[in-house]
Design a protein around this motif. Structure first.
Motif, PDB file in Angstrom:
ATOM      1  N   ALA A  30      -1.704   3.634 -11.186  1.00  0.00           N
ATOM      2  CA  ALA A  30      -0.555   4.152 -10.443  1.00  0.00           C
ATOM      3  C   ALA A  30      -0.617   5.673 -10.284  1.00  0.00           C
ATOM      4  O   ALA A  30       0.094   6.241  -9.468  1.00  0.00           O
ATOM      5  CB  ALA A  30       0.743   3.746 -11.131  1.00  0.00           C
ATOM      6  N   GLN A  31      -1.480   6.337 -11.056  1.00  0.00           N
ATOM      7  CA  GLN A  31      -1.645   7.791 -10.938  1.00  0.00           C
ATOM      8  C   GLN A  31      -2.785   8.160  -9.978  1.00  0.00           C
ATOM      9  O   GLN A  31      -3.078   9.330  -9.779  1.00  0.00           O
ATOM     10  CB  GLN A  31      -1.969   8.395 -12.325  1.00  0.00           C
ATOM     11  CG  GLN A  31      -0.875   8.203 -13.354  1.00  0.00           C
ATOM     12  CD  GLN A  31       0.397   8.948 -13.015  1.00  0.00           C
ATOM     13  OE1 GLN A  31       0.364  10.020 -12.434  1.00  0.00           O
ATOM     14  NE2 GLN A  31       1.534   8.368 -13.375  1.00  0.00           N
ATOM     15  N   SER A  32      -3.426   7.161  -9.391  1.00  0.00           N
ATOM     16  CA  SER A  32      -4.616   7.424  -8.576  1.00  0.00           C
ATOM     17  C   SER A  32      -4.299   8.245  -7.326  1.00  0.00           C
ATOM     18  O   SER A  32      -3.181   8.228  -6.816  1.00  0.00           O
ATOM     19  CB  SER A  32      -5.293   6.108  -8.194  1.00  0.00           C
ATOM     20  OG  SER A  32      -4.970   5.743  -6.892  1.00  0.00           O
ATOM     21  N   SER A  33      -5.300   8.944  -6.849  1.00  0.00           N
ATOM     22  CA  SER A  33      -5.109   9.813  -5.682  1.00  0.00           C
ATOM     23  C   SER A  33      -4.759   9.006  -4.431  1.00  0.00           C
ATOM     24  O   SER A  33      -4.080   9.506  -3.546  1.00  0.00           O
ATOM     25  CB  SER A  33      -6.354  10.663  -5.443  1.00  0.00           C
ATOM     26  OG  SER A  33      -7.453   9.825  -5.166  1.00  0.00           O
TER      27      SER A  33
ATOM     28  N   LEU B  11       0.716   8.187  -0.261  1.00  0.00           N
ATOM     29  CA  LEU B  11       1.665   7.233   0.301  1.00  0.00           C
ATOM     30  C   LEU B  11       3.030   7.893   0.484  1.00  0.00           C
ATOM     31  O   LEU B  11       3.247   9.030   0.080  1.00  0.00           O
ATOM     32  CB  LEU B  11       1.789   6.017  -0.635  1.00  0.00           C
ATOM     33  CG  LEU B  11       0.492   5.253  -0.907  1.00  0.00           C
ATOM     34  CD1 LEU B  11       0.744   4.133  -1.903  1.00  0.00           C
ATOM     35  CD2 LEU B  11      -0.113   4.701   0.375  1.00  0.00           C
ATOM     36  N   ASP B  12       3.949   7.140   1.061  1.00  0.00           N
ATOM     37  CA  ASP B  12       5.319   7.609   1.235  1.00  0.00           C
ATOM     38  C   ASP B  12       5.924   7.922  -0.134  1.00  0.00           C
ATOM     39  O   ASP B  12       5.660   7.218  -1.114  1.00  0.00           O
ATOM     40  CB  ASP B  12       6.128   6.507   1.931  1.00  0.00           C
ATOM     41  CG  ASP B  12       7.533   6.962   2.245  1.00  0.00           C
ATOM     42  OD1 ASP B  12       7.710   7.605   3.301  1.00  0.00           O
ATOM     43  OD2 ASP B  12       8.441   6.691   1.430  1.00  0.00           O
ATOM     44  N   HIS B  13       6.735   8.967  -0.212  1.00  0.00           N
ATOM     45  CA  HIS B  13       7.266   9.401  -1.505  1.00  0.00           C
ATOM     46  C   HIS B  13       8.081   8.317  -2.208  1.00  0.00           C
ATOM     47  O   HIS B  13       8.102   8.245  -3.428  1.00  0.00           O
ATOM     48  CB  HIS B  13       8.083  10.697  -1.362  1.00  0.00           C
ATOM     49  CG  HIS B  13       9.346  10.542  -0.593  1.00  0.00           C
ATOM     50  ND1 HIS B  13       9.388  10.534   0.787  1.00  0.00           N
ATOM     51  CD2 HIS B  13      10.624  10.374  -1.011  1.00  0.00           C
ATOM     52  CE1 HIS B  13      10.633  10.371   1.184  1.00  0.00           C
ATOM     53  NE2 HIS B  13      11.414  10.270   0.125  1.00  0.00           N
ATOM     54  N   VAL B  14       8.726   7.446  -1.453  1.00  0.00           N
ATOM     55  CA  VAL B  14       9.503   6.357  -2.062  1.00  0.00           C
ATOM     56  C   VAL B  14       8.550   5.387  -2.773  1.00  0.00           C
ATOM     57  O   VAL B  14       8.807   4.954  -3.905  1.00  0.00           O
ATOM     58  CB  VAL B  14      10.334   5.604  -0.992  1.00  0.00           C
ATOM     59  CG1 VAL B  14      11.012   4.391  -1.590  1.00  0.00           C
ATOM     60  CG2 VAL B  14      11.343   6.542  -0.363  1.00  0.00           C
ATOM     61  N   VAL B  15       7.433   5.077  -2.138  1.00  0.00           N
ATOM     62  CA  VAL B  15       6.449   4.153  -2.720  1.00  0.00           C
ATOM     63  C   VAL B  15       5.777   4.797  -3.937  1.00  0.00           C
ATOM     64  O   VAL B  15       5.539   4.131  -4.944  1.00  0.00           O
ATOM     65  CB  VAL B  15       5.402   3.719  -1.662  1.00  0.00           C
ATOM     66  CG1 VAL B  15       4.350   2.815  -2.290  1.00  0.00           C
ATOM     67  CG2 VAL B  15       6.083   3.023  -0.498  1.00  0.00           C
TER      68      VAL B  15
ATOM     69  N   ALA C 246       2.614  -2.006   0.549  1.00  0.00           N
ATOM     70  CA  ALA C 246       3.189  -3.357   0.479  1.00  0.00           C
ATOM     71  C   ALA C 246       2.836  -4.017  -0.850  1.00  0.00           C
ATOM     72  O   ALA C 246       3.702  -4.634  -1.495  1.00  0.00           O
ATOM     73  CB  ALA C 246       2.671  -4.205   1.641  1.00  0.00           C
ATOM     74  N   ILE C 247       1.599  -3.869  -1.293  1.00  0.00           N
ATOM     75  CA  ILE C 247       1.176  -4.464  -2.566  1.00  0.00           C
ATOM     76  C   ILE C 247       1.982  -3.867  -3.719  1.00  0.00           C
ATOM     77  O   ILE C 247       2.468  -4.581  -4.597  1.00  0.00           O
ATOM     78  CB  ILE C 247      -0.346  -4.289  -2.759  1.00  0.00           C
ATOM     79  CG1 ILE C 247      -1.090  -5.159  -1.738  1.00  0.00           C
ATOM     80  CG2 ILE C 247      -0.769  -4.624  -4.191  1.00  0.00           C
ATOM     81  CD1 ILE C 247      -2.564  -4.833  -1.576  1.00  0.00           C
ATOM     82  N   ILE C 248       2.160  -2.550  -3.710  1.00  0.00           N
ATOM     83  CA  ILE C 248       2.937  -1.879  -4.758  1.00  0.00           C
ATOM     84  C   ILE C 248       4.381  -2.380  -4.763  1.00  0.00           C
ATOM     85  O   ILE C 248       4.955  -2.659  -5.815  1.00  0.00           O
ATOM     86  CB  ILE C 248       2.885  -0.354  -4.585  1.00  0.00           C
ATOM     87  CG1 ILE C 248       1.482   0.159  -4.925  1.00  0.00           C
ATOM     88  CG2 ILE C 248       3.949   0.340  -5.432  1.00  0.00           C
ATOM     89  CD1 ILE C 248       1.220   1.588  -4.508  1.00  0.00           C
ATOM     90  N   ILE C 249       4.962  -2.528  -3.578  1.00  0.00           N
ATOM     91  CA  ILE C 249       6.350  -2.988  -3.484  1.00  0.00           C
ATOM     92  C   ILE C 249       6.480  -4.411  -4.028  1.00  0.00           C
ATOM     93  O   ILE C 249       7.412  -4.719  -4.774  1.00  0.00           O
ATOM     94  CB  ILE C 249       6.871  -2.871  -2.035  1.00  0.00           C
ATOM     95  CG1 ILE C 249       7.012  -1.379  -1.689  1.00  0.00           C
ATOM     96  CG2 ILE C 249       8.193  -3.612  -1.862  1.00  0.00           C
ATOM     97  CD1 ILE C 249       7.175  -1.084  -0.215  1.00  0.00           C
ATOM     98  N   TYR C 250       5.526  -5.285  -3.710  1.00  0.00           N
ATOM     99  CA  TYR C 250       5.557  -6.652  -4.259  1.00  0.00           C
ATOM    100  C   TYR C 250       5.439  -6.631  -5.778  1.00  0.00           C
ATOM    101  O   TYR C 250       6.150  -7.355  -6.480  1.00  0.00           O
ATOM    102  CB  TYR C 250       4.442  -7.518  -3.668  1.00  0.00           C
ATOM    103  CG  TYR C 250       4.706  -7.974  -2.257  1.00  0.00           C
ATOM    104  CD1 TYR C 250       5.895  -8.611  -1.907  1.00  0.00           C
ATOM    105  CD2 TYR C 250       3.750  -7.783  -1.259  1.00  0.00           C
ATOM    106  CE1 TYR C 250       6.141  -9.035  -0.606  1.00  0.00           C
ATOM    107  CE2 TYR C 250       3.981  -8.209   0.042  1.00  0.00           C
ATOM    108  CZ  TYR C 250       5.177  -8.836   0.363  1.00  0.00           C
ATOM    109  OH  TYR C 250       5.413  -9.261   1.640  1.00  0.00           O
TER     110      TYR C 250
END
Length: 109
Positions: free
Chosen positions: A64-67, A72-76, A10-14
């Motif tokens: 954004a490259q972190s393990s 997460l979901d491939h879309v995210v 959710a944080i990434i999407i925001y």
């Protein structure tokens, strides 16, 4: 640990949608969940948010490259790899601007 992954997603999407305020609010809400606080997802979210606050595009790309994101979901994951989007300086100014306004008020009193 699907719920902590959902929080980070959710944080990434925001962030992807240029809604830093909502990402911050989401992070604050998630921080009340004990399982999230001690997770890799929490550390990753903290790195992303602080890099956005500092306007540090390289640090955002590193985070954004972190393990934690790889699980997460491939879309995210795809969205995370495209970060940062938008004007980092505008985000930095908005974040810093609030502090600046309150400091100005203090100077006047």
């Amino acid at each position: 640990v699907p719920c902590v992954q959902a929080y980070l997603s959710a944080i990434i999407i925001y962030l992807y949608a240029h809604d830093f305020q909502q990402a911050q609010k989401c992070y604050n809400d998630c921080s009340e969940v004990q399982g999230f606080l001690s997770s890799d997802q929490n550390r990753c979210a903290m790195k992303l948010l602080s890099a956005y606050e500092e306007g540090d595009a390289e640090e955002i790309k590193r985070a954004a490259q972190s393990s934690a994101i790889n699980h997460l979901d491939h879309v995210v994951i795809r969205l995370a790899r495209k970060l940062p989007t938008g004007d980092l300086q505008a985000i930095k100014k908005d974040v810093g601007g609030d502090d600046g306004d309150s400091l100005d008020e203090d100077d006047l009193t």
